[in-house]
Design a protein around this motif. Structure first.
Motif, PDB file in Angstrom:
ATOM      1  N   PRO A  12       0.830  -1.204   0.000  1.00  0.00           N
ATOM      2  CA  PRO A  12       0.000   0.000   0.000  1.00  0.00           C
ATOM      3  C   PRO A  12       0.865   1.256   0.000  1.00  0.00           C
ATOM      4  O   PRO A  12       2.085   1.179   0.191  1.00  0.00           O
ATOM      5  CB  PRO A  12      -0.781  -0.122   1.316  1.00  0.00           C
ATOM      6  N   GLU A  13       0.238   2.399  -0.194  1.00  0.00           N
ATOM      7  CA  GLU A  13       0.970   3.658  -0.107  1.00  0.00           C
ATOM      8  C   GLU A  13       1.064   4.071   1.358  1.00  0.00           C
ATOM      9  O   GLU A  13       0.053   4.130   2.062  1.00  0.00           O
ATOM     10  CB  GLU A  13       0.253   4.744  -0.914  1.00  0.00           C
ATOM     11  N   TYR A  14       2.271   4.366   1.836  1.00  0.00           N
ATOM     12  CA  TYR A  14       2.431   4.786   3.226  1.00  0.00           C
ATOM     13  C   TYR A  14       3.766   5.500   3.380  1.00  0.00           C
ATOM     14  O   TYR A  14       4.682   5.343   2.572  1.00  0.00           O
ATOM     15  CB  TYR A  14       2.363   3.589   4.173  1.00  0.00           C
ATOM     16  N   ASP A  15       3.861   6.295   4.429  1.00  0.00           N
ATOM     17  CA  ASP A  15       5.105   6.963   4.781  1.00  0.00           C
ATOM     18  C   ASP A  15       5.772   6.141   5.872  1.00  0.00           C
ATOM     19  O   ASP A  15       5.245   6.037   6.983  1.00  0.00           O
ATOM     20  CB  ASP A  15       4.809   8.376   5.297  1.00  0.00           C
ATOM     21  N   PRO A  16       6.937   5.542   5.595  1.00  0.00           N
ATOM     22  CA  PRO A  16       7.558   4.645   6.568  1.00  0.00           C
ATOM     23  C   PRO A  16       8.026   5.335   7.845  1.00  0.00           C
ATOM     24  O   PRO A  16       8.314   4.667   8.835  1.00  0.00           O
ATOM     25  CB  PRO A  16       8.738   4.057   5.796  1.00  0.00           C
ATOM     26  N   ASP A  17       8.089   6.665   7.843  1.00  0.00           N
ATOM     27  CA  ASP A  17       8.607   7.375   9.014  1.00  0.00           C
ATOM     28  C   ASP A  17       7.525   7.767  10.013  1.00  0.00           C
ATOM     29  O   ASP A  17       7.818   8.406  11.025  1.00  0.00           O
ATOM     30  CB  ASP A  17       9.371   8.621   8.580  1.00  0.00           C
ATOM     31  N   TYR A  18       6.276   7.400   9.736  1.00  0.00           N
ATOM     32  CA  TYR A  18       5.204   7.639  10.689  1.00  0.00           C
ATOM     33  C   TYR A  18       4.708   6.313  11.239  1.00  0.00           C
ATOM     34  O   TYR A  18       4.739   5.287  10.549  1.00  0.00           O
ATOM     35  CB  TYR A  18       4.040   8.380  10.027  1.00  0.00           C
ATOM     36  N   PRO A  19       4.190   6.296  12.470  1.00  0.00           N
ATOM     37  CA  PRO A  19       3.633   5.049  13.016  1.00  0.00           C
ATOM     38  C   PRO A  19       2.289   4.726  12.386  1.00  0.00           C
ATOM     39  O   PRO A  19       1.710   5.519  11.641  1.00  0.00           O
ATOM     40  CB  PRO A  19       3.489   5.350  14.517  1.00  0.00           C
ATOM     41  N   SER A  20       1.795   3.547  12.702  1.00  0.00           N
ATOM     42  CA  SER A  20       0.588   3.037  12.041  1.00  0.00           C
ATOM     43  C   SER A  20      -0.651   3.882  12.319  1.00  0.00           C
ATOM     44  O   SER A  20      -1.523   4.004  11.466  1.00  0.00           O
ATOM     45  CB  SER A  20       0.330   1.593  12.470  1.00  0.00           C
ATOM     46  N   GLU A  52      -9.118   5.630   5.003  1.00  0.00           N
ATOM     47  CA  GLU A  52     -10.374   5.733   4.251  1.00  0.00           C
ATOM     48  C   GLU A  52     -10.121   5.795   2.749  1.00  0.00           C
ATOM     49  O   GLU A  52     -10.809   5.140   1.957  1.00  0.00           O
ATOM     50  CB  GLU A  52     -11.169   6.952   4.717  1.00  0.00           C
ATOM     51  N   ALA A  53      -9.134   6.568   2.335  1.00  0.00           N
ATOM     52  CA  ALA A  53      -8.820   6.668   0.906  1.00  0.00           C
ATOM     53  C   ALA A  53      -8.330   5.330   0.374  1.00  0.00           C
ATOM     54  O   ALA A  53      -8.685   4.928  -0.752  1.00  0.00           O
ATOM     55  CB  ALA A  53      -7.776   7.746   0.675  1.00  0.00           C
ATOM     56  N   ALA A  54      -7.537   4.611   1.148  1.00  0.00           N
ATOM     57  CA  ALA A  54      -7.040   3.303   0.716  1.00  0.00           C
ATOM     58  C   ALA A  54      -8.182   2.305   0.572  1.00  0.00           C
ATOM     59  O   ALA A  54      -8.200   1.494  -0.366  1.00  0.00           O
ATOM     60  CB  ALA A  54      -6.004   2.792   1.707  1.00  0.00           C
ATOM     61  N   LYS A  55      -9.151   2.356   1.468  1.00  0.00           N
ATOM     62  CA  LYS A  55     -10.296   1.452   1.365  1.00  0.00           C
ATOM     63  C   LYS A  55     -11.111   1.740   0.104  1.00  0.00           C
ATOM     64  O   LYS A  55     -11.578   0.825  -0.573  1.00  0.00           O
ATOM     65  CB  LYS A  55     -11.198   1.594   2.600  1.00  0.00           C
ATOM     66  N   GLU A  56     -11.274   3.004  -0.213  1.00  0.00           N
ATOM     67  CA  GLU A  56     -12.084   3.380  -1.370  1.00  0.00           C
ATOM     68  C   GLU A  56     -11.396   3.042  -2.691  1.00  0.00           C
ATOM     69  O   GLU A  56     -12.061   2.806  -3.692  1.00  0.00           O
ATOM     70  CB  GLU A  56     -12.393   4.879  -1.313  1.00  0.00           C
ATOM     71  N   GLU A 116      -8.454  -2.472  -5.166  1.00  0.00           N
ATOM     72  CA  GLU A 116      -8.847  -3.226  -6.346  1.00  0.00           C
ATOM     73  C   GLU A 116      -8.625  -4.705  -6.102  1.00  0.00           C
ATOM     74  O   GLU A 116      -7.941  -5.107  -5.147  1.00  0.00           O
ATOM     75  CB  GLU A 116      -8.027  -2.768  -7.559  1.00  0.00           C
ATOM     76  N   GLU A 117      -9.201  -5.530  -6.960  1.00  0.00           N
ATOM     77  CA  GLU A 117      -9.029  -6.973  -6.822  1.00  0.00           C
ATOM     78  C   GLU A 117      -7.542  -7.324  -6.891  1.00  0.00           C
ATOM     79  O   GLU A 117      -6.824  -6.881  -7.774  1.00  0.00           O
ATOM     80  CB  GLU A 117      -9.791  -7.703  -7.931  1.00  0.00           C
ATOM     81  N   GLY A 118      -7.108  -8.131  -5.936  1.00  0.00           N
ATOM     82  CA  GLY A 118      -5.708  -8.504  -5.857  1.00  0.00           C
ATOM     83  C   GLY A 118      -4.893  -7.624  -4.941  1.00  0.00           C
ATOM     84  O   GLY A 118      -3.762  -7.953  -4.599  1.00  0.00           O
ATOM     85  N   SER A 119      -5.460  -6.481  -4.541  1.00  0.00           N
ATOM     86  CA  SER A 119      -4.755  -5.587  -3.611  1.00  0.00           C
ATOM     87  C   SER A 119      -5.687  -5.149  -2.483  1.00  0.00           C
ATOM     88  O   SER A 119      -5.578  -4.038  -1.971  1.00  0.00           O
ATOM     89  CB  SER A 119      -4.205  -4.365  -4.348  1.00  0.00           C
ATOM     90  N   GLU A 120      -6.630  -6.044  -2.120  1.00  0.00           N
ATOM     91  CA  GLU A 120      -7.606  -5.710  -1.090  1.00  0.00           C
ATOM     92  C   GLU A 120      -6.943  -5.541   0.273  1.00  0.00           C
ATOM     93  O   GLU A 120      -5.876  -6.090   0.543  1.00  0.00           O
ATOM     94  CB  GLU A 120      -8.673  -6.806  -0.986  1.00  0.00           C
ATOM     95  N   LEU A 121      -7.597  -4.768   1.119  1.00  0.00           N
ATOM     96  CA  LEU A 121      -7.186  -4.644   2.509  1.00  0.00           C
ATOM     97  C   LEU A 121      -7.968  -5.651   3.344  1.00  0.00           C
ATOM     98  O   LEU A 121      -9.191  -5.753   3.236  1.00  0.00           O
ATOM     99  CB  LEU A 121      -7.456  -3.233   3.026  1.00  0.00           C
ATOM    100  N   PHE A 122      -7.255  -6.397   4.162  1.00  0.00           N
ATOM    101  CA  PHE A 122      -7.868  -7.328   5.096  1.00  0.00           C
ATOM    102  C   PHE A 122      -7.600  -6.798   6.500  1.00  0.00           C
ATOM    103  O   PHE A 122      -6.464  -6.399   6.806  1.00  0.00           O
ATOM    104  CB  PHE A 122      -7.276  -8.729   4.941  1.00  0.00           C
TER     105      PHE A 122
END
Length: 271
Positions: A203-211, A220-224, A227-233
Motif C-alpha cells: 500500500p501507499e504509506y510513509d515509513p517514518d510515521y507510526p501506524s 479511508e482513501a485506501a479502502k475506497e 482493487e481486486e488482488g490488492s484488497e485490505l484485510f
C-alpha cells in the motif's frame, strides 16, 4: 491539531461510554473484520491436529480456547509482570516506523511508566515514529526466554521449537508498527485488543510515521481505492485470540488498549 468534536454524548466507544471524538479513527471504536474467524473445532477439523500447513496463502483469525496460554497471561498482566522479571531489568525499544531502525535501552519500569501511565497511556496520530518507542522484537535475552517457556506455540506444521522464534511485545493505546513485510507467522493477544490490517500488495504509506498516523490520514482513501488482488484485510484480535499472517504480506498493527501485551511466532516455512 485535527479534531472532530461530537458534542454532548455524540460519540460512544466500543464499551458504550460517552466521550468526545477527537480523531477520525479511534482505538476505542468497534472496527470492521473481513478475515475469516475460525473456532478451534473448525480449525482442527479442517487441518488436523498439526494445524495450518506451511505457507498458507490467506490470513486467518483463530478464536482459541479461553484457557489457552492462561499461565503466561497471568504472569504478564500489568499487576504481575514486574514480579516475574528481574527488578533492574532493562529493555531494548525500537522506533515505530516500517524498519524499526532506531534503538533505545531503558529500565522496564521506566518503559511501563512512559507507556501506560503518562499521556493517558495513548500514542496519538501526530507523533513521529522516533517519538513512539515500542517494546517488540528485542526480547531474546535469557530472562525473556525463560518467561516465554510458559507459552504454548500455535498449532501449525512449522510451529516447532526448531522452526520458529518468539517475540514478546507491550504497547499502549494507539501504538503499533507501520506497514512492513516479512515471513509468515502468528500473533496472539495476551492482554488488550490489537487491530491488524494486511494486504497482499504494497500500500501507499510513509515509513517514518507510526501506524496510527496511517489509520487517521490514509485508511479511508485506501479502502475506497482498493482493487481486486490488492484488497485490505483487517480484524481486531481479543485476548486469547491469534491471527496468522501469510508470507510476504504487508501488514500494520495498532494496539487498542492502554496495556496491550502479545506474543508473535515467526516461522521458517518451506514446502
Amino acid at each position: 491539531e485535527d479534531t472532530l468534536n461530537a458534542g454532548s454524548c455524540g460519540y460512544k466507544n466500543h464499551a458504550g461510554e460517552c466521550q468526545s471524538k477527537q480523531w477520525r479513527w479511534m482505538p476505542d471504536d468497534t472496527h470492521p473484520c473481513n478475515i475469516e474467524r475460525w473456532s478451534e473445532k473448525r480449525y482442527f477439523a479442517r487441518y488436523g491436529r498439526l494445524g495450518l500447513p506451511r505457507l498458507h496463502e490467506k490470513p486467518i483469525v483463530l478464536v482459541a480456547n479461553p484457557k489457552r496460554n492462561e499461565r503466561l497471561r497471568n504472569l504478564t498482566s500489568l499487576e504481575t509482570l514486574l514480579d516475574n522479571l528481574p527488578m533492574d531489568m532493562e529493555v531494548t525499544l525500537s522506533s515505530s516506523n516500517s524498519f524499526s531502525e532506531h534503538r533505545r535501552t531503558i529500565p522496564l519500569t521506566q518503559y511501563l511508566d512512559e507507556t501506560v501511565y503518562q499521556n493517558d497511556g495513548e500514542t496519538l496520530p501526530n507523533q513521529l515514529s522516533n517519538e513512539s518507542w515500542y517494546l517488540f522484537g528485542e526480547t531474546y535475552t535469557e530472562d525473556w526466554k525463560k518467561l516465554l517457556t510458559n507459552y504454548t506455540l500455535p498449532p501449525c506444521h512449522s510451529c516447532t521449537d526448531d522452526l520458529s522464534a518468539l517475540a514478546f511485545g507491550i504497547g499502549n493505546r494507539g501504538s503499533g508498527v507501520q506497514w512492513h513485510v516479512h515471513g509468515p507467522g502468528f500473533s496472539e493477544a495476551l492482554h488488550g485488543r490489537k487491530h491488524w490490517i494486511l494486504s497482499p500488495t504494497r500500500p501507499e504509506y510513509d515509513p517514518d510515521y507510526p501506524s496510527r498516523h496511517w489509520m487517521e490520514y490514509s485508511y479511508e482513501a485506501a479502502k475506497e481505492s482498493q482493487e481486486e488482488g490488492s484488497e485490505l484485510f483487517e480484524c481486531t484480535i481479543e485476548p486469547g485470540e491469534m491471527i496468522y499472517f501469510p508470507d510476504k504480506w504487508f501488514h500494520a498493527t495498532i494496539n487498542l488498549d492502554k496495556y496491550t501485551a502479545f506474543v508473535s511466532t515467526f516461522t521458517a516455512d518451506y514446502l
